[in-house]
Design an enzyme around this catalytic site. Sequence first.
Site, PDB file in Angstrom:
ATOM      1  N   TYR A  52     -34.609  26.340  13.166  1.00  0.00           N
ATOM      2  CA  TYR A  52     -35.755  25.421  13.270  1.00  0.00           C
ATOM      3  C   TYR A  52     -36.678  25.650  12.090  1.00  0.00           C
ATOM      4  O   TYR A  52     -36.908  26.793  11.690  1.00  0.00           O
ATOM      5  CB  TYR A  52     -36.531  25.669  14.571  1.00  0.00           C
ATOM      6  CG  TYR A  52     -36.293  24.560  15.572  1.00  0.00           C
ATOM      7  CD1 TYR A  52     -36.667  23.258  15.260  1.00  0.00           C
ATOM      8  CD2 TYR A  52     -35.707  24.807  16.800  1.00  0.00           C
ATOM      9  CE1 TYR A  52     -36.448  22.228  16.160  1.00  0.00           C
ATOM     10  CE2 TYR A  52     -35.478  23.779  17.703  1.00  0.00           C
ATOM     11  CZ  TYR A  52     -35.853  22.485  17.363  1.00  0.00           C
ATOM     12  OH  TYR A  52     -35.633  21.469  18.241  1.00  0.00           O
ATOM     13  N   GLU A  54     -39.792  23.339  11.390  1.00  0.00           N
ATOM     14  CA  GLU A  54     -40.827  22.293  11.317  1.00  0.00           C
ATOM     15  C   GLU A  54     -41.846  22.661  10.254  1.00  0.00           C
ATOM     16  O   GLU A  54     -42.287  23.811  10.171  1.00  0.00           O
ATOM     17  CB  GLU A  54     -41.511  22.129  12.680  1.00  0.00           C
ATOM     18  CG  GLU A  54     -40.713  21.229  13.590  1.00  0.00           C
ATOM     19  CD  GLU A  54     -41.233  21.190  15.014  1.00  0.00           C
ATOM     20  OE1 GLU A  54     -42.454  21.297  15.214  1.00  0.00           O
ATOM     21  OE2 GLU A  54     -40.396  21.065  15.922  1.00  0.00           O
ATOM     22  N   ASP A 198     -35.907  -0.681  -0.398  1.00  0.00           N
ATOM     23  CA  ASP A 198     -34.928  -0.014   0.468  1.00  0.00           C
ATOM     24  C   ASP A 198     -33.576  -0.137  -0.233  1.00  0.00           C
ATOM     25  O   ASP A 198     -32.950  -1.198  -0.226  1.00  0.00           O
ATOM     26  CB  ASP A 198     -34.903  -0.701   1.842  1.00  0.00           C
ATOM     27  CG  ASP A 198     -33.885  -0.054   2.789  1.00  0.00           C
ATOM     28  OD1 ASP A 198     -32.989   0.666   2.306  1.00  0.00           O
ATOM     29  OD2 ASP A 198     -33.985  -0.291   4.006  1.00  0.00           O
ATOM     30  N   THR A 224     -30.577   5.727   2.514  1.00  0.00           N
ATOM     31  CA  THR A 224     -29.697   6.636   3.234  1.00  0.00           C
ATOM     32  C   THR A 224     -28.931   7.430   2.176  1.00  0.00           C
ATOM     33  O   THR A 224     -28.911   7.057   1.004  1.00  0.00           O
ATOM     34  CB  THR A 224     -28.699   5.866   4.125  1.00  0.00           C
ATOM     35  OG1 THR A 224     -28.147   4.800   3.356  1.00  0.00           O
ATOM     36  CG2 THR A 224     -29.360   5.322   5.366  1.00  0.00           C
ATOM     37  N   LYS A 227     -24.074   6.285   2.003  1.00  0.00           N
ATOM     38  CA  LYS A 227     -23.338   5.049   1.674  1.00  0.00           C
ATOM     39  C   LYS A 227     -22.743   5.199   0.266  1.00  0.00           C
ATOM     40  O   LYS A 227     -21.921   6.090   0.073  1.00  0.00           O
ATOM     41  CB  LYS A 227     -24.275   3.845   1.815  1.00  0.00           C
ATOM     42  CG  LYS A 227     -24.767   3.644   3.250  1.00  0.00           C
ATOM     43  CD  LYS A 227     -25.513   2.341   3.416  1.00  0.00           C
ATOM     44  CE  LYS A 227     -25.894   2.068   4.856  1.00  0.00           C
ATOM     45  NZ  LYS A 227     -27.207   2.606   5.248  1.00  0.00           N
ATOM     46  N   ARG A 233     -24.632  12.054   6.253  1.00  0.00           N
ATOM     47  CA  ARG A 233     -25.425  11.030   6.949  1.00  0.00           C
ATOM     48  C   ARG A 233     -26.866  11.504   6.988  1.00  0.00           C
ATOM     49  O   ARG A 233     -27.162  12.612   7.444  1.00  0.00           O
ATOM     50  CB  ARG A 233     -24.936  10.854   8.382  1.00  0.00           C
ATOM     51  CG  ARG A 233     -23.578  10.248   8.486  1.00  0.00           C
ATOM     52  CD  ARG A 233     -23.344   9.717   9.874  1.00  0.00           C
ATOM     53  NE  ARG A 233     -23.784   8.341   9.940  1.00  0.00           N
ATOM     54  CZ  ARG A 233     -23.039   7.307   9.528  1.00  0.00           C
ATOM     55  NH1 ARG A 233     -21.844   7.500   9.030  1.00  0.00           N
ATOM     56  NH2 ARG A 233     -23.493   6.070   9.629  1.00  0.00           N
TER      57      ARG A 233
HETATM   58  N1  DSN Z   1     -27.462  -0.652   6.981  1.00  0.00           N
HETATM   59  C1  DSN Z   1     -26.468  -0.874   8.002  1.00  0.00           C
HETATM   60  C2  DSN Z   1     -25.169  -1.223   7.359  1.00  0.00           C
HETATM   61  O1  DSN Z   1     -25.254  -1.749   6.278  1.00  0.00           O
HETATM   62  O2  DSN Z   1     -24.077  -1.067   7.908  1.00  0.00           O
HETATM   63  C3  DSN Z   1     -26.431   0.238   8.927  1.00  0.00           C
HETATM   64  O3  DSN Z   1     -27.691   0.370   9.530  1.00  0.00           O
END
Ligand code: DSN
Length: 420
Positions: A52, A54, A198, A224, A227, A233
């Site tokens: 942990y 925090e 984003d 994220t 991807k 993740r």
């Molecule tokens: N952004 C989505 C996708 O492109 O699959 C997942 O949240």
Amino acid sequence: MNKPLSEFDPQIVDIMRRDLHRQQNCLTLIPSENYASQAVMQMQSSVLANKYAEGYPGDRYYNGCEFIDLIETLAIERAKRLFGAAHVNVQAHAGTQANMAVYHALLEPGDTILAMKLDHGGHLSHGLPQNFSGRYYNVVPYGVDKESGRINMNGIAALAEKHRPKLIIVGASAYPRWFDFAQWQEIADSVDAYLLADIAHIAGLIAADLHPDPVPYSDFITTTTHKTLRGPRGAIIMCRNEFAEAIDRAVMPGLQGGPFMHTIAAKAVGFKEAMEPAFKAYQKQVVKNAKALAQRLIENEFRLVSGGTDNHLMIVDLTATFEKLSGRQTANHLEDAGIVVNKNTIPFDKRSPVTTSGIRLGTPMVTVRGMKEPEMQLIGDFIGEALRERKSTAVKNRIREKVRELCEQFPIYEDLNLWS
Ligand code: DSN
């Protein structure tokens, strides 16, 4: 307790192995997925999951964080170097949480956000009425032009002028063209709005200098890490220094408690990989493969939204070829043939997001396997034949076998026994 996992819980190991074989034997064209490297996965399943922590480096609510601090600092420094960002928070658990943190840092309930509609390519967390973002904020949606399938910047400027949003979001989950962030900043500045980019889908391309850079033009950037970026993740938030404290406080204590330190360590590994020359070569091939696949699909008489792609993904508008076939049915037919895609709405879709009139395809995963333009042509032909002959189980089985043979030549990992 200390038995090997395969002895202690053969049931779950068996299911995991079956998915490993599914991953190996199918062509996955879901543009938001990727195969993380063995190094990334090794760190993500490490002892760091036990801690942990925090708080932030040097200022924790728990003792025993001496090495945890080094790890989080390394992840932050690497992300800063990779993207050229002033401040980075590496604790966000996922893309939606990263976006939530920006809203939490900046907005009050009822404030106005200008963001892309889901059926035109946006994301749930960009203001879908059923999502927290659509429930707590006044969301003004923008879309693409019907004819071109592209965002019309004059239309965005007019919407901004009319609604005076506090925040403008640029970014998408299903938009195959570039974003010119400088133009977005100009519009945001003209109405005194903050700009959030984003870049979840295109982060890998941006890190490899294959897409215009959002960093000089955006107040906030979320992405994220799993991807095109090919890390574990998770997500990160980048911002100008003046927002650093607000963002960190929005993440913790605002929205999250303990950070996932094993994931943060794996993010650090992913960022190091993304600074290697091989990463740039990989991203270049992702884009070349997307263009080759798009071209072959067009030759197979499919219509693509906006006519093609500049990035790693494309949206097939099925209404032009198989009017009665929904995206959901199409994705199921392709899965029968060993090709995994996801159903996706097309702009101005008459069907619901559950049924859809399109499918979304991307090349990050087939490119990790080492496939190039000739394989994209094969895949385009497999898709064409599987859908034209969708009523024939024999044809779909034959394609599935060809897919399996192709996959055998391009393994997802060098050693599939690693997870034994
Ligand atoms: N952004 C989505 C996708 O492109 O699959 C997942 O949240």
